[in-house]
Design an enzyme around this catalytic site. Structure first.
Site, PDB file in Angstrom:
ATOM      1  N   SER A 113      -5.325   2.076  -0.297  1.00 43.58           N
ATOM      2  CA  SER A 113      -4.133   2.513   0.413  1.00 43.58           C
ATOM      3  C   SER A 113      -4.421   3.380   1.644  1.00 43.58           C
ATOM      4  CB  SER A 113      -3.170   3.184  -0.557  1.00 43.58           C
ATOM      5  OG  SER A 113      -2.562   2.197  -1.359  1.00 43.58           O
ATOM      6  N   TRP A 114      -3.457   4.213   2.016  1.00 45.53           N
ATOM      7  CA  TRP A 114      -3.520   4.992   3.252  1.00 45.53           C
ATOM      8  C   TRP A 114      -4.746   5.899   3.300  1.00 45.53           C
ATOM      9  CZ3 TRP A 114      -2.210   4.869   8.007  1.00 45.53           C
ATOM     10  CH2 TRP A 114      -2.175   6.018   8.794  1.00 45.53           C
ATOM     11  N   TYR A 134       0.849  -1.192   0.000  1.00 49.65           N
ATOM     12  CA  TYR A 134       0.000   0.000   0.000  1.00 49.65           C
ATOM     13  C   TYR A 134       0.880   1.236   0.000  1.00 49.65           C
ATOM     14  CZ  TYR A 134       0.606   1.208   4.983  1.00 49.65           C
ATOM     15  OH  TYR A 134       1.108   1.608   6.198  1.00 49.65           O
ATOM     16  N   CYS A 135       0.286   2.362  -0.398  1.00 46.03           N
ATOM     17  CA  CYS A 135       0.992   3.643  -0.404  1.00 46.03           C
ATOM     18  C   CYS A 135      -0.001   4.711   0.039  1.00 46.03           C
ATOM     19  CB  CYS A 135       1.592   3.938  -1.775  1.00 46.03           C
ATOM     20  SG  CYS A 135       0.396   4.049  -3.115  1.00 46.03           S
ATOM     21  N   LEU A 136      -0.009   5.857  -0.609  1.00 46.28           N
ATOM     22  CA  LEU A 136      -0.968   6.911  -0.264  1.00 46.28           C
ATOM     23  C   LEU A 136      -2.287   6.716  -0.994  1.00 46.28           C
ATOM     24  CD1 LEU A 136      -1.537   9.569   1.264  1.00 46.28           C
ATOM     25  CD2 LEU A 136      -0.691  10.769  -0.768  1.00 46.28           C
TER      26      LEU A 136
END
Length: 181
Positions: free
Chosen positions: A167-168, A139-141
């Site tokens: 994600s985030w 995951y990322c932003l």
């Protein structure tokens, strides 16, 4: 058209095929047009050459599973020793907040991290390198870097991969919603 005495040079079209290359997260996937000649009759002098264009994929990878909030929440609250939640944002972003239990492998500043030896990986990141048989959930932003990192992990031999595309941002939205309820 084929001309006697000129060999294959007479069969090569005047325009050359262009190789299209797409670079995705340090992984190159190429499709190269191939020109294939076939003759309609047995006599090369009398037969027109017929060209057809074919494409071949040099590299293909299996699709990763797409994870959703409920699946990631379950991982955060009930960790599995063979599943690694991987935050691919930069360390500053990770320090500002991350999903509980996630490890930080920044995609932009350390794209080759999963290609390091176990000792070099431990020295660089302070935790053991995930086993190639572990499930890695990226995951990322907002899902862009995690998609690229997930695809890159495949090139390092990680076949069990998943991507939390929300994600985030999705995690924070759901956590805020549940805390205000």
């Amino acid at each position: 058209m084929f001309r006697a005495g000129r060999g294959l040079a007479g069969m090569v079209p005047r325009t050359r095929a262009v190789v299209a290359m797409t670079t995705m997260a340090s992984r190159v996937v190429a499709t190269a047009p191939r020109m294939v000649a076939s003759r309609m009759m047995a006599s090369p002098a009398a037969a027109p050459v017929q060209w057809r264009r074919g494409y071949s994929v040099i590299s293909a990878s299996p699709e990763a599973e797409v994870y959703h909030y409920d699946q990631v929440k379950r991982l955060a609250t009930h960790p599995d020793p063979h599943t690694v939640l991987v935050d691919v944002r930069e360390p500053v972003e990770y320090e500002e907040g991350h999903i509980p239990g996630a490890v930080n492998l920044p995609f932009k500043s350390s794209p080759g991290a999963l290609g390091l030896s176990p000792d070099d990986f431990l020295d660089a990141f302070g935790f053991n390198k995930p086993d190639a048989n572990d499930l890695l959930v990226f995951y990322c932003l907002g899902g862009v870097r995690s998609t690229a990192a997930e695809e890159l992990a495949d090139t390092f031999g990680y076949k069990h991969r998943a991507n939390y595309v929300g994600s985030w941002e999705d995690w924070v939205a759901h956590e805020n919603q549940s805390s205000s309820a």
